[in-house]
Design a protein around this motif. Sequence first.
Motif, PDB file in Angstrom:
ATOM      1  N   GLN A 370       0.827  -1.213   0.000  1.00  0.00           N
ATOM      2  CA  GLN A 370       0.000   0.000   0.000  1.00  0.00           C
ATOM      3  C   GLN A 370       0.860   1.260   0.000  1.00  0.00           C
ATOM      4  O   GLN A 370       0.469   2.279  -0.574  1.00  0.00           O
ATOM      5  N   LYS A 371       2.010   1.188   0.627  1.00  0.00           N
ATOM      6  CA  LYS A 371       2.899   2.361   0.688  1.00  0.00           C
ATOM      7  C   LYS A 371       3.387   2.747  -0.706  1.00  0.00           C
ATOM      8  O   LYS A 371       3.490   3.945  -1.024  1.00  0.00           O
ATOM      9  N   ILE A 372       3.682   1.757  -1.530  1.00  0.00           N
ATOM     10  CA  ILE A 372       4.170   2.055  -2.882  1.00  0.00           C
ATOM     11  C   ILE A 372       3.118   2.836  -3.663  1.00  0.00           C
ATOM     12  O   ILE A 372       3.419   3.837  -4.317  1.00  0.00           O
ATOM     13  N   PHE A 373       1.864   2.390  -3.575  1.00  0.00           N
ATOM     14  CA  PHE A 373       0.799   3.064  -4.312  1.00  0.00           C
ATOM     15  C   PHE A 373       0.538   4.457  -3.747  1.00  0.00           C
ATOM     16  O   PHE A 373       0.284   5.405  -4.496  1.00  0.00           O
ATOM     17  N   TRP A 374       0.584   4.591  -2.438  1.00  0.00           N
ATOM     18  CA  TRP A 374       0.343   5.889  -1.816  1.00  0.00           C
ATOM     19  C   TRP A 374       1.428   6.889  -2.209  1.00  0.00           C
ATOM     20  O   TRP A 374       1.130   8.044  -2.544  1.00  0.00           O
ATOM     21  N   GLU A 375       2.672   6.464  -2.204  1.00  0.00           N
ATOM     22  CA  GLU A 375       3.760   7.356  -2.596  1.00  0.00           C
ATOM     23  C   GLU A 375       3.724   7.643  -4.095  1.00  0.00           C
ATOM     24  O   GLU A 375       4.062   8.748  -4.538  1.00  0.00           O
ATOM     25  N   LEU A 376       3.327   6.653  -4.884  1.00  0.00           N
ATOM     26  CA  LEU A 376       3.191   6.882  -6.323  1.00  0.00           C
ATOM     27  C   LEU A 376       2.102   7.906  -6.608  1.00  0.00           C
ATOM     28  O   LEU A 376       2.222   8.721  -7.532  1.00  0.00           O
ATOM     29  N   SER A 377       1.045   7.890  -5.813  1.00  0.00           N
ATOM     30  CA  SER A 377      -0.092   8.779  -6.010  1.00  0.00           C
ATOM     31  C   SER A 377       0.351  10.234  -6.121  1.00  0.00           C
ATOM     32  O   SER A 377      -0.081  10.962  -7.032  1.00  0.00           O
ATOM     33  N   ALA A 378       1.197  10.670  -5.213  1.00  0.00           N
ATOM     34  CA  ALA A 378       1.648  12.064  -5.214  1.00  0.00           C
ATOM     35  C   ALA A 378       2.615  12.361  -6.344  1.00  0.00           C
ATOM     36  O   ALA A 378       2.866  13.534  -6.655  1.00  0.00           O
ATOM     37  N   ARG A 379       3.167  11.322  -6.960  1.00  0.00           N
ATOM     38  CA  ARG A 379       4.184  11.504  -7.984  1.00  0.00           C
ATOM     39  C   ARG A 379       3.657  11.280  -9.400  1.00  0.00           C
ATOM     40  O   ARG A 379       4.425  11.394 -10.362  1.00  0.00           O
ATOM     41  N   LEU A 380       2.403  10.940  -9.552  1.00  0.00           N
ATOM     42  CA  LEU A 380       1.876  10.654 -10.885  1.00  0.00           C
ATOM     43  C   LEU A 380       2.010  11.875 -11.790  1.00  0.00           C
ATOM     44  O   LEU A 380       1.499  12.956 -11.471  1.00  0.00           O
ATOM     45  N   PRO A 381       2.676  11.742 -12.925  1.00  0.00           N
ATOM     46  CA  PRO A 381       2.698  12.853 -13.882  1.00  0.00           C
ATOM     47  C   PRO A 381       1.269  13.206 -14.321  1.00  0.00           C
ATOM     48  O   PRO A 381       0.394  12.341 -14.367  1.00  0.00           O
ATOM     49  N   ASP A 382       1.056  14.467 -14.650  1.00  0.00           N
ATOM     50  CA  ASP A 382      -0.302  14.927 -14.957  1.00  0.00           C
ATOM     51  C   ASP A 382      -0.920  14.214 -16.151  1.00  0.00           C
ATOM     52  O   ASP A 382      -2.142  14.139 -16.260  1.00  0.00           O
ATOM     53  N   ILE A 470       6.880   2.116 -16.783  1.00  0.00           N
ATOM     54  CA  ILE A 470       7.222   1.465 -15.518  1.00  0.00           C
ATOM     55  C   ILE A 470       6.319   0.259 -15.322  1.00  0.00           C
ATOM     56  O   ILE A 470       5.091   0.379 -15.417  1.00  0.00           O
ATOM     57  N   VAL A 471       6.909  -0.892 -15.074  1.00  0.00           N
ATOM     58  CA  VAL A 471       6.150  -2.080 -14.698  1.00  0.00           C
ATOM     59  C   VAL A 471       6.452  -2.361 -13.233  1.00  0.00           C
ATOM     60  O   VAL A 471       7.567  -2.777 -12.883  1.00  0.00           O
ATOM     61  N   LEU A 472       5.471  -2.075 -12.389  1.00  0.00           N
ATOM     62  CA  LEU A 472       5.599  -2.310 -10.951  1.00  0.00           C
ATOM     63  C   LEU A 472       5.080  -3.708 -10.651  1.00  0.00           C
ATOM     64  O   LEU A 472       3.886  -3.977 -10.770  1.00  0.00           O
ATOM     65  N   VAL A 473       5.985  -4.612 -10.286  1.00  0.00           N
ATOM     66  CA  VAL A 473       5.616  -6.001  -9.998  1.00  0.00           C
ATOM     67  C   VAL A 473       5.493  -6.179  -8.495  1.00  0.00           C
ATOM     68  O   VAL A 473       6.449  -5.926  -7.747  1.00  0.00           O
ATOM     69  N   LEU A 474       4.316  -6.616  -8.035  1.00  0.00           N
ATOM     70  CA  LEU A 474       4.107  -6.914  -6.623  1.00  0.00           C
ATOM     71  C   LEU A 474       4.486  -8.369  -6.389  1.00  0.00           C
ATOM     72  O   LEU A 474       3.711  -9.286  -6.660  1.00  0.00           O
ATOM     73  N   ASN A 475       5.696  -8.564  -5.912  1.00  0.00           N
ATOM     74  CA  ASN A 475       6.285  -9.902  -5.775  1.00  0.00           C
ATOM     75  C   ASN A 475       6.074 -10.390  -4.341  1.00  0.00           C
ATOM     76  O   ASN A 475       6.845 -10.053  -3.436  1.00  0.00           O
ATOM     77  N   ASN A 476       5.011 -11.169  -4.126  1.00  0.00           N
ATOM     78  CA  ASN A 476       4.768 -11.731  -2.787  1.00  0.00           C
ATOM     79  C   ASN A 476       4.717 -13.255  -2.798  1.00  0.00           C
ATOM     80  O   ASN A 476       4.309 -13.874  -1.815  1.00  0.00           O
ATOM     81  N   ARG A 477       5.099 -13.851  -3.930  1.00  0.00           N
ATOM     82  CA  ARG A 477       5.153 -15.313  -4.081  1.00  0.00           C
ATOM     83  C   ARG A 477       3.830 -15.977  -3.739  1.00  0.00           C
ATOM     84  O   ARG A 477       3.775 -17.070  -3.175  1.00  0.00           O
ATOM     85  N   VAL A 529      13.160   5.123  -5.324  1.00  0.00           N
ATOM     86  CA  VAL A 529      12.984   4.213  -6.456  1.00  0.00           C
ATOM     87  C   VAL A 529      11.937   4.754  -7.428  1.00  0.00           C
ATOM     88  O   VAL A 529      12.134   4.725  -8.659  1.00  0.00           O
ATOM     89  N   LEU A 530      10.825   5.254  -6.909  1.00  0.00           N
ATOM     90  CA  LEU A 530       9.785   5.806  -7.783  1.00  0.00           C
ATOM     91  C   LEU A 530      10.295   7.043  -8.518  1.00  0.00           C
ATOM     92  O   LEU A 530      10.051   7.210  -9.723  1.00  0.00           O
ATOM     93  N   ASP A 531      11.000   7.919  -7.809  1.00  0.00           N
ATOM     94  CA  ASP A 531      11.546   9.124  -8.458  1.00  0.00           C
ATOM     95  C   ASP A 531      12.505   8.754  -9.577  1.00  0.00           C
ATOM     96  O   ASP A 531      12.460   9.333 -10.680  1.00  0.00           O
ATOM     97  N   ASP A 532      13.373   7.804  -9.321  1.00  0.00           N
ATOM     98  CA  ASP A 532      14.343   7.388 -10.346  1.00  0.00           C
ATOM     99  C   ASP A 532      13.637   6.749 -11.545  1.00  0.00           C
ATOM    100  O   ASP A 532      14.021   6.999 -12.706  1.00  0.00           O
TER     101      ASP A 532
END
Length: 594
Positions: A370-382, A470-477, A529-532
């Motif tokens: 959930q943290k990844i999505f929340w941090e991505l939210s503020a960084r989404l390009p317009d 960007i391909v964000l893979v949620l790797n939880n096996r 990581v998201l910024d990069d």
Amino acid sequence: MSSTATVSDFIVDRLHQWGVERVYGYSGDGINGVMSALRRAEDKITLVQPRHEELAAFMACGHAKYTDRPGVVVTTSGPGAIHALNGLYDAAKDHMPVVAVIGQQARLSLGSDFQQEVDLESVFQDVGAYVQTVMAPAQARHVVDRALRIAEAERTVTCVIVPNDIQDAPMAEPPASHGATWSGVGYRPSRRLPADTDLGQAAEILNAGEKVAILAGAGVKDAVPQLLDLAEALGAGIAKAVLAKTMIPDDAPGVTGTIGLLGTEPSDRMMRHCDTLLMVGTSFPYAEFLPESGQARAVQIDIDAANLGLRYPTEVNLHGDARATLEALRQRVEPKTDRAWRDDLQEQIEDWWDTVAARANTEADPLNPQKIFWELSARLPDNALLAADVGTATDWYARFLKIRGGVQGSTSGGLASMGNGVPYALAAKFAHPDRPVIAMVGDGAMQMIGNNGLITVAKYWRDWSDPRLIVLVLNNRDLNQVTWEQRVMEGDPKFESSQALPDFDYDRYAEMLGLTGVRLDHPDRVEAVLDDALAADRPVVINAVVDANVPPLPTHLEMSQVKGYMQSILKGDPEAGAEIRQSLKAMAAKYLKR
């Protein structure tokens, strides 16, 4: 077209006349004639070659979603055609215009149980609103024209089946004789408006309501300003079906967020307490998340009459275009002066976003997805384009991204098929090579067909003016969404043989393909990581090693669900201790907001 043109040359040229600039397909001897025609017409239509026909069909569906134009998939006969079915059903269930051009064995072979002979008309009858085999050159004209027109007008799937001997036959125009048909090119949608009497009755219901709730689906795509204007006049809240997630900004007044299994607490509360319901452009399937029957007076707007009155006992059904109908309703609606309902909803909305932030920042092992999505939210390009795959990735997409205007995204809605994320993202990138694209995909979907899709990314990314994908893979096996469903709905512990996935180094695989690969396994690195990734000079695969025990909590728990969850633990769930801790943290976050 020259007198030596083949039927395949005609088909390709006719697609071009209909405005098709790109098709997605994979070759085979059953479609060689069409492939040869595409080679001869490369200055008119581009062929994009994915690694599998299912990917091609998903890409055609994604193309329709991100362009509002028909997507076209080209496949060979037999197995190639069958492979495309899943992506075509995805398009049909989400009302996307997609045309399938499918090869078939030679006409003289049909009925002889020839190699790769399949009764394609029967196979595609369920998914296609129009399915026709071209049996004579002069027939090709009206078959192609009808396939495109029906796909556009009815927003559905159509299929043109072409035997391989017909593909290479000389094209012939329809003869000047009885039985011939001379069809033409072109379609422009009309604006259907309901009868004045029905509009008046609908306005009376909305004017009388004191607690108005709106449920908006994908049909509001071209009517968002009109929807927001009407909602403001009514003092109403707006809940969104998941396909409308990015269509209506989350920061607009009264927007309660998504609804249902992927929904928010404000949407759930609004539906439980409203006295009036307006549904616009939606066939949302889960009636248990709507007001109880008889609780609310209801009005529905839909361009497809088959959807009217389907999920809730509506008093007035308005068969019409969402934009035109909302404009007409607004003229008849009296602005409400009592804003108590809207003010209460807005307070709930603000409290919900605080809860989301708190849940995103709870600790997990090793990382809270959930943290990844929340941090991505503020960084989404317009101008970002988003593609969410099916699974817990959809949960976090639906709840933890706070969408602003300009961002566009989608998922597999009606079919809810795993595997759509990467091909959707590819289609978005081909359609808009100058815009950043982000796919959010579970490891199950990546191992199904997503990894194959990365090979296509590697093949084409240098052609894009903005290389960011960007391909964000949620790797939880873990096949995580189903694991939680087994616990809550079946009362069963996690079934390791069914649910456990092998680990895979998605980041190292990406590097092998010439892309950028990043391993993310600590919360302190999420932002960097998201910024990069958003500043990278090529596509990036983020291998996010996340905690499978972070629960996708529903908006409210039924007693049967609580019992099922407890039974799964008592039966010896292998992750019992960790899942209990994460569930308690998620529930406590609501009361321990920062």
